[in-house]
Design a protein around this motif. Structure first.
Motif, mmCIF file in Angstrom:
data_model
loop_
_atom_site.group_PDB
_atom_site.id
_atom_site.type_symbol
_atom_site.label_atom_id
_atom_site.label_comp_id
_atom_site.label_asym_id
_atom_site.label_seq_id
_atom_site.Cartn_x
_atom_site.Cartn_y
_atom_site.Cartn_z
ATOM 1 N N VAL A 1 0.846 -1.201 0.000
ATOM 2 C CA VAL A 1 0.000 0.000 0.000
ATOM 3 C C VAL A 1 0.879 1.247 0.000
ATOM 4 O O VAL A 1 0.620 2.204 -0.738
ATOM 5 N N ASP A 2 1.960 1.223 0.794
ATOM 6 C CA ASP A 2 2.894 2.361 0.796
ATOM 7 C C ASP A 2 3.482 2.578 -0.592
ATOM 8 O O ASP A 2 3.755 3.708 -1.000
ATOM 9 N N ALA A 3 3.699 1.471 -1.317
ATOM 10 C CA ALA A 3 4.289 1.569 -2.655
ATOM 11 C C ALA A 3 3.291 2.075 -3.690
ATOM 12 O O ALA A 3 3.666 2.411 -4.808
ATOM 13 N N GLY A 4 1.986 2.092 -3.334
ATOM 14 C CA GLY A 4 0.997 2.709 -4.225
ATOM 15 C C GLY A 4 0.086 1.759 -4.985
ATOM 16 O O GLY A 4 -0.527 2.158 -5.976
ATOM 17 N N VAL A 5 -0.041 0.493 -4.538
ATOM 18 C CA VAL A 5 -0.945 -0.417 -5.253
ATOM 19 C C VAL A 5 -2.391 0.065 -5.136
ATOM 20 O O VAL A 5 -2.748 0.775 -4.192
ATOM 21 N N ASP A 6 -3.218 -0.349 -6.096
ATOM 22 C CA ASP A 6 -4.634 0.037 -6.095
ATOM 23 C C ASP A 6 -5.475 -0.913 -5.258
ATOM 24 O O ASP A 6 -6.598 -0.583 -4.879
ATOM 25 N N GLY A 7 -4.969 -2.121 -5.021
ATOM 26 C CA GLY A 7 -5.699 -3.119 -4.246
ATOM 27 C C GLY A 7 -4.780 -4.270 -3.920
ATOM 28 O O GLY A 7 -3.623 -4.309 -4.367
ATOM 29 N N LEU A 8 -5.291 -5.208 -3.132
ATOM 30 C CA LEU A 8 -4.481 -6.350 -2.704
ATOM 31 C C LEU A 8 -5.225 -7.655 -2.959
ATOM 32 O O LEU A 8 -6.457 -7.712 -2.817
ATOM 33 N N VAL A 9 -4.475 -8.692 -3.316
ATOM 34 C CA VAL A 9 -4.984 -10.066 -3.276
ATOM 35 C C VAL A 9 -4.428 -10.650 -1.979
ATOM 36 O O VAL A 9 -3.216 -10.788 -1.830
ATOM 37 N N VAL A 10 -5.302 -10.932 -1.039
ATOM 38 C CA VAL A 10 -4.876 -11.389 0.290
ATOM 39 C C VAL A 10 -4.915 -12.917 0.293
ATOM 40 O O VAL A 10 -5.984 -13.522 0.256
ATOM 41 N N GLU A 11 -3.733 -13.528 0.292
ATOM 42 C CA GLU A 11 -3.635 -14.978 0.076
ATOM 43 C C GLU A 11 -3.306 -15.712 1.368
ATOM 44 O O GLU A 11 -2.179 -15.662 1.860
#
Ligand SMILES: Cc1cc2nc3c(=O)[nH]c(=O)nc-3n(C[C@H](O)[C@H](O)[C@H](O)COP(=O)(O)O)c2cc1C
Length: 311
Positions: free
Chosen positions: A125-135
């Protein structure tokens, strides 16, 4: 509006997982046609073949995504191709997404990064992603040796980040989808379920081994080295399990597993969710059944929304 759907353009928030050799256009187009989001893999390392598969998907005009497994990319050829091809949605995995985000964003591409821990989620998130796939650790394929279940990881991540979450690991139907949404996800990703779908290109032996497996039918291998994986219990994986370490050539027979059905040629990757899969279904049936069950459970849970409902 569901933010994952706004980002990817699919009808339903159901994503087919990237899986080396398996997640190609035959499977991805069936998923996307059924209203989910097909993803094309690039982890096989077969750059030309994967680019051809991406072109096939582009020609179909269906929503889809591409996975870039950062640590496994030989060079930046695939990243450049993806940036220039008109793709709208990318998931990154296996490594830090930091260097990939600017070029992908500059090309107008939405980036979700797959994370196995809260720490990785916060850094992404700090790096700027738009969303996460939480595995979660119950999922199939390459794993973090410090396994955190999907149930715990989703809550830990939801507590700390605002971006949309796609839940992965242990989900095969509307029950799992409803549980994931209750914990803060806006979409689900399924791997093992789609390996054992009618349109999956793998041999019937692999699909049937998933159907036959119990929830205890997989183990996590190579925890003290890399890559750590979750695979079906077979004689081949029993040897690795006993030795504790995976020889470097462990995956050389992976295509024989996938396409010749030789279940002893390499680890047959699968999640604990194999124990929940009791029949082979088409991608259309998987998505239709998942959506119908999700809605039925949501209605039932909606009726619990008052204090008297437990009485
Ligand atoms: C056969 C197989 C291959 C996989 N290959 C990849 C891959 O190439 N890249 C990746 O990011 N994840 C890979 N995964 C993990 C999936 O993307 C997904 O997170 C996982 O399958 C979710 O858990 P489930 O199997 O319980 O649905 C693989 C999983 C399986 C079962």
């Amino acid at each position: 509006m569901n933010r994952v759907l706004a980002h990817c353009g699919a009808r339903y928030p159901i994503v087919q997982a990237p899986m080396g050799w398996i997640a190609r256009s035959a499977l991805a187009s069936a998923v996307s046609r059924a209203g989910g989001l097909g993803i094309i893999e690039t982890s096989s390392g077969e750059t030309d073949a994967c680019q051809a598969e991406i072109r096939k998907m582009l020609a179909l005009g269906l929503p889809f995504g591409v996975n870039l497994p950062i640590r496994f990319l030989k060079d930046d050829a695939m990243l450049r191709f993806v940036c220039e091809s008109g793709i709208r949605f990318v998931t990154t995995s296996a490594g830090s997404p930091a260097k990939f985000i600017a070029p992908l964003h500059d090309a107008g591409i939405v980036v979700y990064h797959a994370v196995p821990t809260l720490d990785a989620a916060l850094k992404s998130v700090d790096a700027g992603v738009d969303g996460l796939v939480v595995e979660g650790g119950e999922g199939g394929g390459f794993k973090n040796p410090e396994e955190v279940s999907t149930m715990v990881l989703l809550q830990a991540v939801r507590e700390r980040v605002e971006v949309p979450l796609i839940a992965a690991g242990g989900i095969i139907d509307g029950r799992g989808m409803a549980a994931a949404f209750a914990l803060g996800a806006e979409a689900i990703q399924m791997g093992t379920r789609f390996v054992s779908s009618a349109e999956s290109p793998v041999h019937a032996n692999y699909k049937n081994a998933i159907v036959d497996a119990e929830a205890t039918g997989t183990w996590v291998l190579n925890k003290k080295s890399s890559p750590c994986i979750r695979a079906l219990k077979t004689q081949f994986t029993a040897t690795i399990h006993e030795q504790g370490l995976m020889p470097p050539d462990t995956f050389k027979g992976i295509r024989a597993v996938y396409f010749d059905g030789d279940m002893e040629a390499a680890p047959a990757l699968a999640g604990q969710s194999a124990g929940l899969i009791h029949e082979l279904k088409s991608a259309q049936a998987i998505i239709d059944d998942t959506v119908a069950e999700f809605h039925a459970i949501s209605r039932r849970l909606g009726a619990l929304g008052s204090a008297a409902s437990f009485g």
